[in-house]
Design a protein around this motif. Structure first.
Motif, PDB file in Angstrom:
ATOM      1  N   PHE A  98      30.783  -3.452  33.055  1.00 16.83           N
ATOM      2  CA  PHE A  98      31.532  -4.156  32.376  1.00 16.83           C
ATOM      3  C   PHE A  98      33.132  -4.198  32.745  1.00 16.83           C
ATOM      4  O   PHE A  98      33.552  -5.568  32.383  1.00 16.83           O
ATOM      5  N   GLU A  99      33.357  -3.545  33.404  1.00 19.50           N
ATOM      6  CA  GLU A  99      34.745  -3.539  33.792  1.00 19.50           C
ATOM      7  C   GLU A  99      34.875  -4.564  34.850  1.00 19.50           C
ATOM      8  O   GLU A  99      36.038  -5.561  34.711  1.00 19.50           O
ATOM      9  N   HIS A 100      33.805  -4.728  35.792  1.00 26.24           N
ATOM     10  CA  HIS A 100      33.979  -5.610  36.811  1.00 26.24           C
ATOM     11  C   HIS A 100      33.567  -7.201  36.196  1.00 26.24           C
ATOM     12  O   HIS A 100      34.188  -8.320  36.594  1.00 26.24           O
ATOM     13  N   ALA A 101      32.685  -7.029  35.107  1.00 28.12           N
ATOM     14  CA  ALA A 101      32.717  -8.418  34.242  1.00 28.12           C
ATOM     15  C   ALA A 101      33.932  -8.795  33.796  1.00 28.12           C
ATOM     16  O   ALA A 101      34.412 -10.039  33.912  1.00 28.12           O
ATOM     17  N   ALA A 102      34.515  -8.085  32.990  1.00 36.29           N
ATOM     18  CA  ALA A 102      35.828  -8.473  32.520  1.00 36.29           C
ATOM     19  C   ALA A 102      36.807  -8.820  33.447  1.00 36.29           C
ATOM     20  O   ALA A 102      37.744  -9.912  33.139  1.00 36.29           O
ATOM     21  N   ILE A 103      37.054  -8.133  34.797  1.00 33.71           N
ATOM     22  CA  ILE A 103      37.953  -8.626  35.707  1.00 33.71           C
ATOM     23  C   ILE A 103      37.729 -10.097  36.288  1.00 33.71           C
ATOM     24  O   ILE A 103      38.692 -11.048  36.557  1.00 33.71           O
ATOM     25  N   GLY A 104      36.175 -10.224  36.487  1.00 34.24           N
ATOM     26  CA  GLY A 104      35.846 -11.640  36.792  1.00 34.24           C
ATOM     27  C   GLY A 104      36.403 -12.623  35.630  1.00 34.24           C
ATOM     28  O   GLY A 104      36.529 -13.826  36.284  1.00 34.24           O
ATOM     29  N   ILE A 105      36.379 -12.346  34.603  1.00 36.58           N
ATOM     30  CA  ILE A 105      36.750 -13.345  33.372  1.00 36.58           C
ATOM     31  C   ILE A 105      38.132 -13.615  33.673  1.00 36.58           C
ATOM     32  O   ILE A 105      38.751 -14.926  33.738  1.00 36.58           O
ATOM     33  N   ILE A 106      38.952 -12.393  34.065  1.00 36.39           N
ATOM     34  CA  ILE A 106      40.278 -12.603  34.142  1.00 36.39           C
ATOM     35  C   ILE A 106      40.921 -13.553  35.476  1.00 36.39           C
ATOM     36  O   ILE A 106      41.645 -14.466  35.584  1.00 36.39           O
ATOM     37  N   VAL A 107      39.945 -13.137  36.307  1.00 34.87           N
ATOM     38  CA  VAL A 107      40.020 -14.021  37.618  1.00 34.87           C
ATOM     39  C   VAL A 107      39.975 -15.384  37.668  1.00 34.87           C
ATOM     40  O   VAL A 107      40.570 -16.031  38.043  1.00 34.87           O
ATOM     41  N   ALA A 108      38.864 -15.862  36.938  1.00 34.88           N
ATOM     42  CA  ALA A 108      38.495 -17.073  36.453  1.00 34.88           C
ATOM     43  C   ALA A 108      39.808 -17.897  35.853  1.00 34.88           C
ATOM     44  O   ALA A 108      40.270 -18.743  36.218  1.00 34.88           O
ATOM     45  N   GLY A 109      40.453 -16.914  35.082  1.00 36.53           N
ATOM     46  CA  GLY A 109      41.643 -17.409  34.210  1.00 36.53           C
ATOM     47  C   GLY A 109      42.882 -17.919  35.204  1.00 36.53           C
ATOM     48  O   GLY A 109      43.260 -18.845  35.078  1.00 36.53           O
ATOM     49  N   ILE A 110      42.830 -16.838  36.019  1.00 39.25           N
ATOM     50  CA  ILE A 110      43.992 -17.244  37.194  1.00 39.25           C
ATOM     51  C   ILE A 110      43.828 -18.492  37.944  1.00 39.25           C
ATOM     52  O   ILE A 110      44.487 -19.497  38.227  1.00 39.25           O
ATOM     53  N   LEU A 111      42.478 -18.622  38.569  1.00 41.26           N
ATOM     54  CA  LEU A 111      41.948 -19.805  39.081  1.00 41.26           C
ATOM     55  C   LEU A 111      42.096 -21.120  38.542  1.00 41.26           C
ATOM     56  O   LEU A 111      42.486 -22.260  39.004  1.00 41.26           O
ATOM     57  N   ASP A 112      41.845 -20.852  37.267  1.00 38.91           N
ATOM     58  CA  ASP A 112      41.836 -22.173  36.234  1.00 38.91           C
ATOM     59  C   ASP A 112      43.309 -22.486  36.200  1.00 38.91           C
ATOM     60  O   ASP A 112      43.562 -23.957  35.866  1.00 38.91           O
ATOM     61  N   GLY A 113      44.251 -21.430  36.030  1.00 43.59           N
ATOM     62  CA  GLY A 113      45.670 -21.940  36.017  1.00 43.59           C
ATOM     63  C   GLY A 113      46.247 -22.654  37.350  1.00 43.59           C
ATOM     64  O   GLY A 113      46.989 -23.281  37.082  1.00 43.59           O
TER      65      GLY A 113
END
Length: 259
Positions: A59-74
């Motif tokens: 779950f930690e990796h999953a949450a970090i994946g979503i945060i990384v997606a947000g950075i790339l989307d920005g």
């Protein structure tokens, strides 16, 4: 974490992005702009990875994946504007990527971590979030040309995803079982979804431009990064809660002032 509007400029081709090149043979070949769409693909992959990680209990990796997606989307929209490679294809691809990374992924990650034991109420809360994220993105695409660029109408989907992801990240990093606070998780997930389709205005910060800044601004950015790295899930969750709360309070203030 913010929504991007990669609109087509008059100078750019208006085909499948669509850039047509004529080779020596006289044949015309269609293609897409590579650089901004690489960032979009990266965000899509990060969202997909978050789903796979959650299925495996990471779950930690999953949450970090979503945060990384947000950075790339920005980054993808900014790269498209800087390189003058904005396109209709890029805008549509970005929207589909956002639906996976900020709609489906957070809903499934939250469900796997803290909603599964609620039965029907758990999957209903997750589905409300996913459906509202899709509606939020569709509404943004339709209204992007007519709204005030300084504000988003409704909570931006990357911020909603960040709120859910950082809650999971914080709990998982503390060894907490999300099912122990399942009703709180359901409230946050469903609430984030409903805020995305609300009429609450949230500041977009799009009037801020990256360029020459005073030295103290650079120092402030460095200090901010240092604070985040002290405890990333706690700090990022706090930032998300503050952003959501400020938007709600400002909307209530406008309603009271209007009455």
């Amino acid at each position: 974490m913010q929504d991007n509007d990669k609109t087509t400029t008059p100078e750019q081709p208006d085909t499948f992005e669509v850039v047509e090149a004529e080779h020596r043979t006289g044949a015309r070949h269609k293609g897409v702009y590579l650089l901004p769409n690489l960032f979009t693909t990266g965000a899509l992959f990060a969202g997909f990875y978050a789903i796979v990680a959650a299925m495996n209990g990471l779950f930690e990796h999953a949450a970090i994946g979503i945060i990384v997606a947000g950075i790339l989307d920005g980054l993808d929209g900014g790269v498209a504007r800087l390189t003058n490679t904005q396109s209709k294809f890029g805008a549509e691809y970005d929207s589909l990527s956002d639906c996976v990374a900020f709609g489906v992924a957070p809903g499934l990650v939250a469900y796997s971590w803290g909603l599964s034991e609620l039965g029907k109420f758990g999957w209903m809360a997750a589905f409300i979030y996913v459906a509202c994220a899709a509606l939020r993105l569709a509404r943004f695409n339709v209204q992007a040309e007519s709204t005030d660029k300084r504000f988003f109408i409704g909570l931006p989907s990357p911020t909603g995803a960040g709120l859910v992801a950082t809650l999971v990240w914080l709990g998982a990093s503390r060894g907490m079982d999300g099912n122990d606070i399942s009703w709180l998780v359901a409230l946050v997930v469903a609430g984030a979804g409903l805020l995305m389709v609300s009429s609450v205005k949230y500041h977009s910060f799009k009037e801020l431009h990256i360029g020459r800044v005073p030295f103290k601004v650079l120092l402030g950015v460095i200090v901010a990064f240092a604070i985040v790295f002290l405890d990333p899930p706690l700090v990022l969750l706090t930032v998300a809660i503050v952003y959501v709360t400020v938007g709600l309070l400002m909307s209530l203030w406008r309603l009271r002032k209007g009455s």
